[in-house]
Design an enzyme around this catalytic site. Structure first.
Site, PDB file in Angstrom:
ATOM      1  CB  ILE A   1      -0.929  -0.091   1.217  1.00 56.37           C
ATOM      2  CG1 ILE A   1      -1.982   1.058   1.109  1.00 56.37           C
ATOM      3  CG2 ILE A   1      -0.186   0.019   2.563  1.00 56.37           C
ATOM      4  CD1 ILE A   1      -3.110   1.036   1.940  1.00 56.37           C
TER       5      ILE A   1
ATOM      6  CB  THR B   1      -0.091  -4.512   1.817  1.00 64.49           C
ATOM      7  OG1 THR B   1       0.713  -3.330   2.007  1.00 64.49           O
ATOM      8  CG2 THR B   1      -1.387  -4.191   1.307  1.00 64.49           C
ATOM      9  CB  SER B   2      -0.975  -9.837   2.081  1.00 64.67           C
ATOM     10  OG  SER B   2       0.128 -10.410   3.043  1.00 64.67           O
TER      11      SER B   2
ATOM     12  CG  HIS C   1       0.818  -7.161  15.396  1.00 65.23           C
ATOM     13  ND1 HIS C   1       0.664  -6.677  16.685  1.00 65.23           N
ATOM     14  CD2 HIS C   1      -0.485  -7.260  14.824  1.00 65.23           C
ATOM     15  CE1 HIS C   1      -0.413  -6.365  16.875  1.00 65.23           C
ATOM     16  NE2 HIS C   1      -1.193  -6.673  15.733  1.00 65.23           N
TER      17      HIS C   1
ATOM     18  CE1 TYR D   1      -6.149  -5.827  16.242  1.00 69.53           C
ATOM     19  CE2 TYR D   1      -4.092  -5.120  17.489  1.00 69.53           C
ATOM     20  CZ  TYR D   1      -4.889  -5.817  16.305  1.00 69.53           C
ATOM     21  OH  TYR D   1      -4.000  -6.706  15.610  1.00 69.53           O
TER      22      TYR D   1
ATOM     23  CG  ASP E   1      17.218  28.256  14.955  1.00 69.61           C
ATOM     24  OD1 ASP E   1      17.121  29.516  14.745  1.00 69.61           O
ATOM     25  OD2 ASP E   1      17.342  28.003  16.316  1.00 69.61           O
TER      26      ASP E   1
ATOM     27  CB  THR F   1      25.447  29.641  16.653  1.00 68.51           C
ATOM     28  OG1 THR F   1      25.959  28.457  17.275  1.00 68.51           O
ATOM     29  CG2 THR F   1      24.267  30.107  17.833  1.00 68.51           C
TER      30      THR F   1
END
Length: 810
Positions: free
Chosen positions: A14, A44-45, A223, A251, A535, A537
């Site tokens: 994706i 993605t699968s 996972h 979840y 940013d 010196t």
């Protein structure tokens, strides 16, 4: 098979498909996408499919909001790739409820619809849940669920329509680098010439990067999730939102009449990317039931009907995780033309739409429209090349994925990696250390806490007191009233030298660099839009030699920006000298007395003016002293070769004791700089803000000649700004912001807090944030929302402390 392409994208998932689509949408053709297996395979699968938009940073949340808007337009053969339905985030503890209150405020500040609801209201939306321990919930009505493969196919289809070509079963075997630039890639089907390579290869990304001599700091983590068979509670068209119960680590997502359920266990299991199997779908491994048991118990506790449910599908998928839990995006600072879009930490589907847009903008325009610092590949230093470091830190990140996100909470793993030469002295003084870019740095010193007694400084309310100490106030006070010493060795230091150094610096900075030798110049490096990319010196040490000092975490980023814009004629050279120079800062009204005691050099104002640098001797130590300040007091930054660091500290420490000198930490610096109105890059200023709206117009010299961003800055100055960075003080001094809180006029959201803290000299709670120009007037009253409560605040004329700069120029 193409033998050349304008852009080659490795990975057809994706993210890769989204990048291809967004490039073609901008009119780029000749885009090639390669996939080693079947198209849209890999991570993605097997994505679980929950799409949440609320994240910890403004830019990432905006990217995910864009993703949802895009996904609503995508379908394949009439099948939508995205379904709404919203999401619930439960609070199963009082502390989690506080987090939800904070998240409501953050959502408001970025324009994401969110509402705090009662436990009963949450149950009406998700009747299957048990309310045991539930304090309430966060309702996000625009969240939803995705069919990742459908979304990827739809994006790929649009990309093909725009001129992209996808090749399956094409493995990358090598990358040709010439003079530090991508020239071509070798594949199992032949060679493709290209100067732009985008690696969106998920868990394979480190392998691909290694072909180019690049370390990609991610590791695959296993996972697991499962899917039930049909549940009677979801029959007959019943629809429930996605549900997250982070206190129970789990979840839930509806899929027809079934539930998909998973979570983030405390005992995660990494996977060696060199051991990825060569199967049809190598990102899916055998399911590990014992490791899923703890999650299953959490799921049943929240949804008791699952106790007897049949699990018809079990997935153990490999997901890419990074050492800080954020994406890896952008061009490698080591190899030009090598781009990364990986390390999505289990929310790649949610982010892929925005990722594609940002990468396309970055490649085509030279910069993305959002500030992507937290996701920028340049945030990583050389220390992240260690696979052991990555694995150790990622293990902590994954196991704490659903933990409450307390601002200023430190990682505990892979510590004590980069140590200052005075680290042992800091330990002896009771330093409480934090970590930044691998460096151990003192937040404050515990032994200074007793010195705060009797000062009547308020204890910050709520979360602001979690990682706080009264020692911060004592160290702040010592800096303002006597003298304090700071170990700033971690500051990033870059040397620029060569016959073309001056002309080059003139071209990439906004301020005037053609200054006498010994001059220190504060400046920004603008992008073409006038936004602040760096940013820092700049100290001119010789006609053809300059030293740049920038923030600890920003050295890699700033050096990469410098290299990307450097001439190729050999007239300019760069050296990262961070690890070869220590830095000790001494500031306070008695700083001159201290310096004069340890050195024969003349530190009088006439002999050593503000914003100048000199080579000096302290005791027996040769050093470079810069009269500059980030705390708003008289003082010097002292740089010396690293081997002198310990002796330098000891010499200054001994001389400072009769003066009442304290060792001070970075939290005191933060408090001091807020009182003085000094900006912090990545918070108060970054690539989306320009110097004029940030109050830094004094550092822009439009008449010095041409420089990057000059045309944009001329236009901005002529037209005037529409917003301005403002200093606010809250009426309640104990109400201290943490960043991201909304700034309100009634129900109108004006902006958000960019940085905040307590000022121990002015004895006020201080916050900074951008306000519409009509509100940026001293005396204007607005509200700041902290954890659901509103606090009145006043726009102040800044700086709050020493507005005439008398202290620093004395």
């Amino acid at each position: 098979m193409h033998d050349q392409a304008r852009v080659v994208i490795i990975g057809s998932g994706i993210a890769g498909s989204s990048i291809a689509y967004h490039l073609t949408e901008r009119g780029w053709r000749d885009i090639v996408v390669l996939e080693q297996g079947e198209l849209m395979g890999g991570t993605t699968s097997h994505a679980p499919g929950l799409v949440g938009q609320l994240r910890s940073t403004v830019s990432l949340t905006k990217m995910l909001v864009y993703s949802v808007a895009l996904y609503k337009t995508l379908s394949v053969d009439g099948k939508p790739g995205y379904n709404g339905g919203g999401s619930l985030r439960l609070a199963s503890s009082k502390e989690r409820m506080e987090e939800l209150r904070r998240q409501v405020g953050f959502s408001k500040s970025v324009g994401l619809e969110a509402e705090l609801i009662s436990a009963g209201e949450a149950k009406r939306m998700f009747p299957m849940m048990s309310l045991h321990g539930v304090e309430g919930a966060l309702w996000l009505p625009t969240d939803g669920s995705a069919k990742a493969t459908i979304l990827a196919q739809a994006l790929a289809g649009r990309a093909r329509d725009g001129g992209a070509t996808f090749y399956a079963h094409t493995q990358v075997t090598g990358i040709e680098i010439v003079n530090g630039k991508v020239q071509a890639i070798e594949t199992t089907r032949g060679r493709i010439r290209t100067e732009i390579l985008v690696v969106a290869a998920g868990i394979w990304s480190p392998r691909i990067a290694r072909m180019a001599g690049i370390s990609m700091p991610l590791i695959p983590m296993q996972h697991q999730y499962a899917q039930t068979g049909p549940l009677p509670e979801l029959a007959n068209g019943v629809s429930v939102p996605n549900l997250r119960d982070p206190d129970n680590l789990v979840y839930f997502r509806q899929d027809g009449e079934s539930l998909v359920l998973g979570g983030y266990e405390r005992n995660p299991l990494p996977f060696d990317f060199d051991a990825i199997p060569g199967s049809d779908n190598p990102t899916v491994l055998p399911f590990d039931p014992p490791r899923f048991d703890s999650l299953m118990r959490g799921c049943i506790e929240r949804v008791p009907a699952l106790r007897d449910a049949q699990l018809v599908k079990r997935v153990n998928g490999l997901e890419s995780f990074t050492p800080d839990g954020e994406f890896i995006l952008g061009e490698s600072p080591e190899v030009k033309g090598f781009w990364a879009a990986c390390g999505f930490c289990a929310h790649g589907v949610s982010g892929a739409g925005g990722v594609g847009k940002m990468i396309a903008e970055w490649i085509i325009d030279g910069e993305p429209s959002l500030d992507l610092w937290e996701m920028d590949i340049r945030r990583f230093g050389a220390y992240t090349a260690s696979r052991r470091y990555i694995a150790t830190r990622v293990n902590e990140v994954y196991s704490a994925y659903y933990d409450i996100s307390y601002p200023m909470r430190e990682r505990s793993s892979a510590r004590k990696l980069r140590l200052s030469p005075v680290y042992a002295r800091l330990e002896e003084l009771g330093a409480v250390f934090g970590e930044k870019s691998g460096w151990e740095r003192p937040h404050w010193f515990a032994r200074n806490e007793a010195l705060a007694q009797g000062q009547d400084w308020p204890v910050p309310r709520g979360w602001a007191s979690r990682y706080w100490s009264p020692a911060i106030g004592a160290e702040h006070q010592a800096t303002r009233e006597r003298v304090a010493m700071f170990d700033e060795t971690s500051f990033s230091k870059i040397e620029i030298l060569g016959s073309g150094a001056l002309a080059f610096l003139q071209r990439i900075t906004g301020n005037q660099m053609d200054q006498p030798v010994g001059t220190i110049t504060y400046t920004q490096m603008p992008n073409e839009r006038g936004g602040i990319e760096c940013d820092l010196t700049v100290t001119r040490l010789a006609r053809d030699r300059f030293q740049i000092v920038t923030g600890t975490a920003f050295g890699n980023h700033d050096l990469a920006w410098i290299r990307a814009h450097a001439p190729a004629d050999g007239s300019v050279h760069f050296n990262d000298i961070t690890s070869s120079r220590c830095c000790i800062g001494v500031w306070g009204p008695l700083a001159r007395d201290l310096m004069q005691q340890v050195s024969d050099n003349d530190f009088s104002n006439a002999a050593f003016p503000y914003l100048t640098a000199q080579s000096i001797t302290i005791g027996d130590i040769p050093a470079l002293a810069l009269r500059v300040t980030y705390v708003g007091e008289l003082g010097w930054e002292i740089y010396a070769p690293m081997e002198y660091g310990l002796k330098l500290w000891d010499t200054l420490w001994e001389a400072g004791q009769p003066l009442g000198m304290l060792a001070a930490g970075y939290r005191a610096i933060e408090s001091l700089r807020l009182e003085k109105g000094y900006r912090y890059w990545s918070a108060d200023i970054h690539s989306e803000y320009n110097p004029y709206e940030a109050g830094l117009g004094f550092a822009v010299k439009l008449h010095k000649g041409n420089f990057t961003g000059r045309a944009a800055l001329e236009r901005i100055k002529a037209q005037g700004v529409t917003r301005k960075l403002c200093c606010l003080t809250l009426d309640d001094p104990a109400a201290v912001g943490l960043g991201g809180e909304p700034l309100l006029d009634g129900e109108r959201v004006l902006g958000h807090v960019t940085s905040a803290g307590y000022g121990y000299t002015v004895r006020q709670s201080i916050a900074y944030g951008y306000l519409p120009i009509a509100y940026a007037v001293p005396g204007t009253r607005i509200d700041v929302q902290l954890f659901g409560a509103r606090y009145a605040a006043t726009v102040m004329k800044e700086p709050l402390y020493d507005p005439k700069n008398e202290k620093i120029k004395v």
